[in-house]
Design an enzyme around this catalytic site. Structure first.
Site, mmCIF file in Angstrom:
data_model
loop_
_atom_site.group_PDB
_atom_site.id
_atom_site.type_symbol
_atom_site.label_atom_id
_atom_site.label_comp_id
_atom_site.label_asym_id
_atom_site.label_seq_id
_atom_site.Cartn_x
_atom_site.Cartn_y
_atom_site.Cartn_z
ATOM 1 N N SER A 1 -5.761 -0.905 1.088
ATOM 2 C CA SER A 1 -6.758 0.050 1.602
ATOM 3 C C SER A 1 -6.471 1.460 1.116
ATOM 4 O O SER A 1 -7.382 2.234 0.836
ATOM 5 C CB SER A 1 -6.734 0.121 3.126
ATOM 6 O OG SER A 1 -6.768 -1.124 3.697
ATOM 7 N N SER A 2 -5.157 1.801 1.037
ATOM 8 C CA SER A 2 -4.817 3.190 0.700
ATOM 9 C C SER A 2 -5.451 3.616 -0.623
ATOM 10 O O SER A 2 -5.841 4.762 -0.797
ATOM 11 C CB SER A 2 -3.314 3.391 0.601
ATOM 12 O OG SER A 2 -2.573 2.348 1.121
ATOM 13 N N ALA A 3 -5.526 2.671 -1.568
ATOM 14 C CA ALA A 3 -6.060 3.022 -2.886
ATOM 15 C C ALA A 3 -7.546 3.389 -2.802
ATOM 16 O O ALA A 3 -8.081 4.030 -3.701
ATOM 17 C CB ALA A 3 -5.860 1.867 -3.851
ATOM 18 N N ARG B 1 -9.326 8.159 15.490
ATOM 19 C CA ARG B 1 -8.461 8.872 14.540
ATOM 20 C C ARG B 1 -9.165 10.078 13.934
ATOM 21 O O ARG B 1 -10.320 10.006 13.505
ATOM 22 C CB ARG B 1 -8.073 7.907 13.420
ATOM 23 C CG ARG B 1 -7.197 8.513 12.354
ATOM 24 C CD ARG B 1 -6.899 7.461 11.312
ATOM 25 N NE ARG B 1 -8.128 7.009 10.697
ATOM 26 C CZ ARG B 1 -8.548 7.357 9.495
ATOM 27 N NH1 ARG B 1 -7.815 8.161 8.764
ATOM 28 N NH2 ARG B 1 -9.667 6.896 9.017
ATOM 29 N N GLY C 1 -10.889 10.748 1.059
ATOM 30 C CA GLY C 1 -10.747 12.122 1.556
ATOM 31 C C GLY C 1 -9.458 12.791 1.116
ATOM 32 O O GLY C 1 -9.458 13.736 0.328
ATOM 33 N N GLU D 1 -13.249 18.131 6.993
ATOM 34 C CA GLU D 1 -13.769 16.844 7.479
ATOM 35 C C GLU D 1 -14.034 16.959 8.979
ATOM 36 O O GLU D 1 -13.581 17.907 9.632
ATOM 37 C CB GLU D 1 -12.794 15.706 7.144
ATOM 38 C CG GLU D 1 -12.727 15.446 5.636
ATOM 39 C CD GLU D 1 -11.942 14.213 5.234
ATOM 40 O OE1 GLU D 1 -11.533 13.438 6.106
ATOM 41 O OE2 GLU D 1 -11.739 14.033 4.018
ATOM 42 N N GLY E 1 0.837 -1.199 0.000
ATOM 43 C CA GLY E 1 0.000 0.000 0.000
ATOM 44 C C GLY E 1 0.874 1.252 0.000
ATOM 45 O O GLY E 1 2.078 1.205 -0.293
ATOM 46 N N HIS F 1 -13.598 0.569 9.624
ATOM 47 C CA HIS F 1 -12.899 1.370 8.626
ATOM 48 C C HIS F 1 -11.401 1.456 8.895
ATOM 49 O O HIS F 1 -10.607 1.395 7.956
ATOM 50 C CB HIS F 1 -13.517 2.777 8.646
ATOM 51 C CG HIS F 1 -12.937 3.732 7.660
ATOM 52 N ND1 HIS F 1 -12.987 3.522 6.304
ATOM 53 C CD2 HIS F 1 -12.286 4.924 7.829
ATOM 54 C CE1 HIS F 1 -12.410 4.547 5.668
ATOM 55 N NE2 HIS F 1 -11.962 5.396 6.575
ATOM 56 N N ARG G 1 -15.923 11.326 14.633
ATOM 57 C CA ARG G 1 -16.445 10.194 13.865
ATOM 58 C C ARG G 1 -17.108 9.128 14.738
ATOM 59 O O ARG G 1 -18.111 8.531 14.354
ATOM 60 C CB ARG G 1 -15.290 9.589 13.075
ATOM 61 C CG ARG G 1 -15.710 8.760 11.924
ATOM 62 C CD ARG G 1 -14.523 8.317 11.102
ATOM 63 N NE ARG G 1 -14.189 9.284 10.081
ATOM 64 C CZ ARG G 1 -13.229 9.101 9.171
ATOM 65 N NH1 ARG G 1 -12.543 7.989 9.165
ATOM 66 N NH2 ARG G 1 -12.990 10.018 8.267
ATOM 67 N N ALA H 1 2.124 3.182 2.379
ATOM 68 C CA ALA H 1 3.287 3.209 3.278
ATOM 69 C C ALA H 1 4.414 2.357 2.707
ATOM 70 O O ALA H 1 5.584 2.751 2.717
ATOM 71 C CB ALA H 1 2.887 2.708 4.663
ATOM 72 N N ALA I 1 -8.853 5.130 -0.231
ATOM 73 C CA ALA I 1 -9.062 6.340 0.578
ATOM 74 C C ALA I 1 -9.635 7.433 -0.316
ATOM 75 O O ALA I 1 -9.133 7.675 -1.412
ATOM 76 C CB ALA I 1 -7.738 6.782 1.190
ATOM 77 N N HIS J 1 -16.640 3.736 10.336
ATOM 78 C CA HIS J 1 -16.991 4.914 9.534
ATOM 79 C C HIS J 1 -18.509 5.040 9.520
ATOM 80 O O HIS J 1 -19.217 4.060 9.296
ATOM 81 C CB HIS J 1 -16.447 4.776 8.105
ATOM 82 C CG HIS J 1 -16.368 6.092 7.382
ATOM 83 N ND1 HIS J 1 -17.494 6.770 6.959
ATOM 84 C CD2 HIS J 1 -15.316 6.864 7.033
ATOM 85 C CE1 HIS J 1 -17.117 7.904 6.366
ATOM 86 N NE2 HIS J 1 -15.799 7.985 6.400
ATOM 87 N N GLU K 1 -1.108 1.421 8.584
ATOM 88 C CA GLU K 1 -2.171 1.079 9.545
ATOM 89 C C GLU K 1 -1.802 -0.084 10.460
ATOM 90 O O GLU K 1 -2.370 -0.222 11.548
ATOM 91 C CB GLU K 1 -3.472 0.782 8.775
ATOM 92 C CG GLU K 1 -4.696 0.820 9.668
ATOM 93 C CD GLU K 1 -5.991 0.619 8.910
ATOM 94 O OE1 GLU K 1 -6.032 0.877 7.688
ATOM 95 O OE2 GLU K 1 -6.974 0.198 9.551
#
Ligand code: SIN
Length: 536
Positions: free
Chosen positions: A51-53, A381, A57, A123, A23, A346, A287, A25, A55, A241, A370
């Site tokens: 997961s990063s792909a 978070r 926001g 956000e 990902g 999430h 959140r 990182a 995201a 989420h 993560e």
């Protein structure tokens, strides 16, 4: 030294740094380490399954003249509900600008204002608009594409696509190797001995039946480190989420919080706007608070919905293309009707305990992304701090690895040929059936989800113990069960409510428990055994 895997006959020695994961990182760390040779263990083809792909926001960073890292750190601490490590929040928020500029230099097409500034989204729980974004809601996808192109053009990085890490080798407190197998499972793993291992394989959201995470992300990397004896921090803190699409898809697509930042509201089936009576910040409350309110509406049978009509009108289609695409697939016209939503697991604030240099409690083992628990997120978070933390710790860990290896290893820039691996189809290894994974995920959602209590957590631990006894020979499944055990055991121990961890039987926060959790898998397994015993 850990016992060799019973069916492991093949050992490879490499002087490459091994990165587990692919990902954001992992890719960023590989680039930071160049030209030092790196080997990435990537279960899917690059760009898929991380997961990063997904995201939407963006990256939280104080880029605006009116903003400051100190204000960003304050918001991070406030959202984190009393357990954020202040020095970590100060360090990460201070470095945020550098990393946004670095990604820009690599070619990330951030959304820009006519005068060359960054377009900022608002956000929840941020005191101002502070999230840099890409093509509206495509931050993760676009940044990943930029990093993948850079990695593909970097000859020092070898990517082993279609492989997964299943176990670590530990010798005298140091991680000396990692067993890898085909990502499809079934074949005997092979041991890869390396001078440094960086875990960047994502969180645990997919351990829950309702999740926004890709199917591959089920706590395997946290579990693998825990099984090797690494210390785990804050595992009970899972973020749900509030606005995942409720359209019967697994995983559940995300409807980004930036929609609410742009004025979208939450209503229920009666048309009532319920957040205003829950928190003074309404739809932009932290959140965890919004997630519990949504969950309550769902439980009460008043289907919650995200209404973008008045705030965005037809602009929702052009400004939020990912959300628009999901709506089209589900037959929802967001210009004319509200979007049905539900909470979904999430992000895991907990993970492998990691210091500011990305070091775990085991020598030669670093963590970023993560899978790490750095103390930045506390119990909840702050939105869009996840990608930021991944970038900061990827660089910190890469710098530390390079410094450590400089003292011990041969010339880091020496040409290295690619490692050649092939897996035999025999002997076959055990594979847990899909029904066992489904049972684990349903158990986590039912008893370790948005609302928890003593009886439910004990019953979850007993179920995990049974599943592990039946299918623990599958190493990947054993890794999932290890992480599930850590989450449920720590949640059972924390007899209060804080951030993402809410106990129906102890609904108040206890100031005496305003501290982080540190736990080993051995301790968590003892808690699990006691719970299982109590229920027999
Ligand atoms: C979102 O876009 O709502 C998710 C951002 C995040 O999880 O940080």
């Amino acid at each position: 030294m850990t016992k060799p895997h019973p069916s492991c006959e093949t050992t490879h020695n490499t002087h490459r740094v091994v990165i587990v994961g692919a990902g954001m990182a992992a890719l960023y760390a590989a680039l930071e380490l160049a030209p030092r040779p790196v080997l990435m263990i990537s279960p899917e083809p690059l760009g898929e399954g991380a997961s990063s792909a997904w995201a939407q926001g963006g990256i939280a960073a104080a880029m605006d003249q009116a903003d400051s890292p100190a204000a960003h750190a304050r918001d991070t601490q406030r959202a984190g509900a009393g357990t954020v490590a202040a020095e970590v929040a100060a360090m990460v928020t201070r470095l945020a600008r550098d990393h946004v500029h670095e990604l820009t230099d690599l070619g990330t097409p951030f959304d820009r204002t006519p005068d060359g500034g960054f377009v900022m989204s608002r956000e929840a729980a941020h005191s101002m608009a502070r999230v840099v974004r890409v093509k509206g809601d495509q931050a993760g996808k676009q940044i990943m594409e930029t990093l993948i192109a850079a990695v593909r053009a970097t000859p020092s990085v070898q990517v082993l696509e279609g492989t997964q890490a299943v176990r670590l080798e530990v010798c005298e407190g140091a991680a000396t190797g990692v067993w890898i197998s085909p990502a499809t499972g079934g074949c005997a793993p092979q041991l890869l001995r390396a001078p440094a291992i960086l875990l960047a394989g994502g969180g645990s959201g997919g351990l829950f039946a309702h999740t926004t995470n890709p199917p591959r992300i089920r706590g395997q990397v946290i579990g693998l480190a825990a099984r090797a004896g690494a210390l785990i921090a804050d595992p009970e803190f899972v973020q749900f989420h509030p606005t995942a699409f409720d359209i019967g898809e697994d995983p559940a697509p995300l409807a980004t919080e930036a929609l609410r930042g742009d004025g979208a509201i939450l209503i229920n089936a009666n048309g009532d706007r319920f957040m205003q009576s829950v928190h003074p910040d309404g739809e932009l409350a932290p959140r965890d608070i919004v997630a519990r309110a949504i969950f309550a509406e769902t439980q009460a049978g008043r289907r919650p919905m995200l209404d973008t009509r008045a705030a965005l009108g037809a602009e929702v289609i052009s400004r939020f293309p990912t959300v628009a695409e999901t709506c089209a697939r589900a037959g929802i016209d967001p210009v004319a009707e509200p979007i049905p939503i539900a909470v979904a697991a999430h992000y895991h604030m907990g993970g492998i305990d990691t210091d500011v240099q990305g070091r775990s409690s085991l020598d030669q083992l670093w963590v970023c992304g993560e899978a790490a628990s750095t103390g930045l997120h506390g119990a909840n978070r702050l939105a869009s701090n996840g990608l930021l933390e991944a970038l900061v710790y990827a660089r910190n860990a890469a710098t530390d690895i390079a410094q450590q290896l400089a003292q011990t290893a041969a010339d880091p820039t020496a040409a290295t040929s690619d490692l050649q691996l092939s897996f035999d189809a025999s002997p076959l290894t055990a594979t847990a059936p899909a029904s066992a994974i489904a049972k684990l995920r349903e158990t986590m959602t039912a008893h370790v989800g948005v609302r928890r209590d003593d009886a439910g957590l004990k019953s979850a631990l007993a179920t995990i113990e049974t599943l592990l006894a039946q299918h623990g020979d599958d190493e990947s499944f054993a890794n999932m069960c290890a992480t599930a055990t850590l989450i449920a055991a720590a949640a059972l121990q924390r007899r209060e409510s804080r951030g993402g961890h809410f106990r129906d039987d102890c609904p108040a926060s206890d100031p005496n428990q305003a501290h982080r959790t540190h736990i080993t898998l051995t301790q968590a397994c003892a808690i699990r055994a006691e719970a299982a015993q109590e229920l027999t």
